[in-house]
Design a protein around this motif. Structure first.
Motif, PDB file in Angstrom:
ATOM      1  N   LEU A 140     -24.799  30.910  23.082  1.00 20.54           N
ATOM      2  CA  LEU A 140     -24.736  30.942  24.472  1.00 20.54           C
ATOM      3  C   LEU A 140     -24.933  32.209  25.257  1.00 20.54           C
ATOM      4  O   LEU A 140     -25.527  32.419  26.313  1.00 20.54           O
ATOM      5  CB  LEU A 140     -23.451  30.003  25.054  1.00 20.54           C
ATOM      6  CG  LEU A 140     -23.400  28.623  24.935  1.00 20.54           C
ATOM      7  CD1 LEU A 140     -22.043  28.051  25.252  1.00 20.54           C
ATOM      8  CD2 LEU A 140     -24.369  27.956  26.002  1.00 20.54           C
ATOM      9  N   MET A 141     -24.152  33.212  24.599  1.00 22.73           N
ATOM     10  CA  MET A 141     -24.145  34.545  25.288  1.00 22.73           C
ATOM     11  C   MET A 141     -25.245  35.368  25.035  1.00 22.73           C
ATOM     12  O   MET A 141     -25.568  36.305  25.742  1.00 22.73           O
ATOM     13  CB  MET A 141     -22.696  35.102  24.847  1.00 22.73           C
ATOM     14  CG  MET A 141     -21.656  34.480  25.246  1.00 22.73           C
ATOM     15  SD  MET A 141     -21.454  34.116  26.912  1.00 22.73           S
ATOM     16  CE  MET A 141     -21.256  35.716  27.734  1.00 22.73           C
ATOM     17  N   THR A 142     -26.156  35.064  23.972  1.00 23.04           N
ATOM     18  CA  THR A 142     -27.089  36.218  23.270  1.00 23.04           C
ATOM     19  C   THR A 142     -28.490  35.668  23.383  1.00 23.04           C
ATOM     20  O   THR A 142     -29.346  36.396  23.145  1.00 23.04           O
ATOM     21  CB  THR A 142     -26.691  36.625  21.968  1.00 23.04           C
ATOM     22  OG1 THR A 142     -26.636  35.806  20.828  1.00 23.04           O
ATOM     23  CG2 THR A 142     -25.393  37.428  22.100  1.00 23.04           C
TER      24      THR A 142
ATOM     25  N   GLY B 110     -31.323  34.041  24.943  1.00 22.70           N
ATOM     26  CA  GLY B 110     -32.033  33.812  26.285  1.00 22.70           C
ATOM     27  C   GLY B 110     -32.937  32.502  26.282  1.00 22.70           C
ATOM     28  O   GLY B 110     -32.964  31.900  27.469  1.00 22.70           O
ATOM     29  N   ASP B 111     -33.640  32.216  25.236  1.00 17.92           N
ATOM     30  CA  ASP B 111     -34.275  31.031  25.233  1.00 17.92           C
ATOM     31  C   ASP B 111     -33.384  29.716  25.269  1.00 17.92           C
ATOM     32  O   ASP B 111     -33.618  28.796  26.133  1.00 17.92           O
ATOM     33  CB  ASP B 111     -35.210  30.947  23.835  1.00 17.92           C
ATOM     34  CG  ASP B 111     -36.288  31.949  24.010  1.00 17.92           C
ATOM     35  OD1 ASP B 111     -36.673  32.225  24.843  1.00 17.92           O
ATOM     36  OD2 ASP B 111     -36.710  32.163  22.926  1.00 17.92           O
ATOM     37  N   PHE B 112     -32.307  29.859  24.593  1.00 20.30           N
ATOM     38  CA  PHE B 112     -31.256  28.819  24.735  1.00 20.30           C
ATOM     39  C   PHE B 112     -30.531  28.728  26.236  1.00 20.30           C
ATOM     40  O   PHE B 112     -30.589  27.579  26.670  1.00 20.30           O
ATOM     41  CB  PHE B 112     -30.267  28.881  23.642  1.00 20.30           C
ATOM     42  CG  PHE B 112     -29.204  27.908  23.500  1.00 20.30           C
ATOM     43  CD1 PHE B 112     -29.863  26.700  23.220  1.00 20.30           C
ATOM     44  CD2 PHE B 112     -27.950  28.059  23.714  1.00 20.30           C
ATOM     45  CE1 PHE B 112     -28.673  25.374  23.083  1.00 20.30           C
ATOM     46  CE2 PHE B 112     -27.106  27.082  23.345  1.00 20.30           C
ATOM     47  CZ  PHE B 112     -27.270  25.726  23.234  1.00 20.30           C
ATOM     48  N   GLN B 113     -30.352  29.758  26.682  1.00 22.52           N
ATOM     49  CA  GLN B 113     -30.034  29.650  28.032  1.00 22.52           C
ATOM     50  C   GLN B 113     -30.860  29.140  28.999  1.00 22.52           C
ATOM     51  O   GLN B 113     -30.661  28.444  29.942  1.00 22.52           O
ATOM     52  CB  GLN B 113     -29.681  31.255  28.486  1.00 22.52           C
ATOM     53  CG  GLN B 113     -28.452  31.853  27.777  1.00 22.52           C
ATOM     54  CD  GLN B 113     -28.325  33.598  28.094  1.00 22.52           C
ATOM     55  OE1 GLN B 113     -29.099  33.917  28.664  1.00 22.52           O
ATOM     56  NE2 GLN B 113     -27.481  33.994  27.333  1.00 22.52           N
ATOM     57  N   GLY B 114     -32.096  29.509  28.767  1.00 24.64           N
ATOM     58  CA  GLY B 114     -33.201  28.865  29.683  1.00 24.64           C
ATOM     59  C   GLY B 114     -33.226  27.378  29.502  1.00 24.64           C
ATOM     60  O   GLY B 114     -33.351  26.539  30.503  1.00 24.64           O
ATOM     61  N   GLU B 115     -33.192  26.860  28.232  1.00 21.52           N
ATOM     62  CA  GLU B 115     -33.124  25.590  27.745  1.00 21.52           C
ATOM     63  C   GLU B 115     -32.118  24.821  28.773  1.00 21.52           C
ATOM     64  O   GLU B 115     -32.230  23.702  29.291  1.00 21.52           O
ATOM     65  CB  GLU B 115     -33.239  25.074  26.453  1.00 21.52           C
ATOM     66  CG  GLU B 115     -34.365  25.574  25.735  1.00 21.52           C
ATOM     67  CD  GLU B 115     -34.131  25.232  24.114  1.00 21.52           C
ATOM     68  OE1 GLU B 115     -33.373  24.428  23.577  1.00 21.52           O
ATOM     69  OE2 GLU B 115     -34.740  26.005  23.423  1.00 21.52           O
TER      70      GLU B 115
END
Length: 65
Positions: A44-46, A48-53
């Motif tokens: 979650l914290m590192t 960026g692609d996952f955060q965008g999803e």
């Protein structure tokens, strides 16, 4: 909420600057559930692609609401 020894949870918090903080709460910080939560928190914290999803998912839910 009190966690059992075999339970862990992610705790999401918004700080004073509007940033999301991720914490792991666990009855056993060395156990499997804590390890899984820690891995998710790290992603979650590192990642960026996952955060965008996640943000895209939230945007879709706003449209459906």
């Amino acid at each position: 909420m009190k966690l059992k020894e075999n339970q862990s949870a992610l705790v999401l918090e918004i700080d004073d600057n509007g940033e999301v903080e991720v914490h792991v709460a666990s009855g056993d910080h060395q156990g499997v559930t804590a390890s899984i939560c820690s891995a998710i928190a790290q992603k979650l914290m590192t990642d960026g692609d996952f955060q965008g999803e996640l943000m895209a998912t939230l945007d879709c839910e706003d449209v459906r609401a």
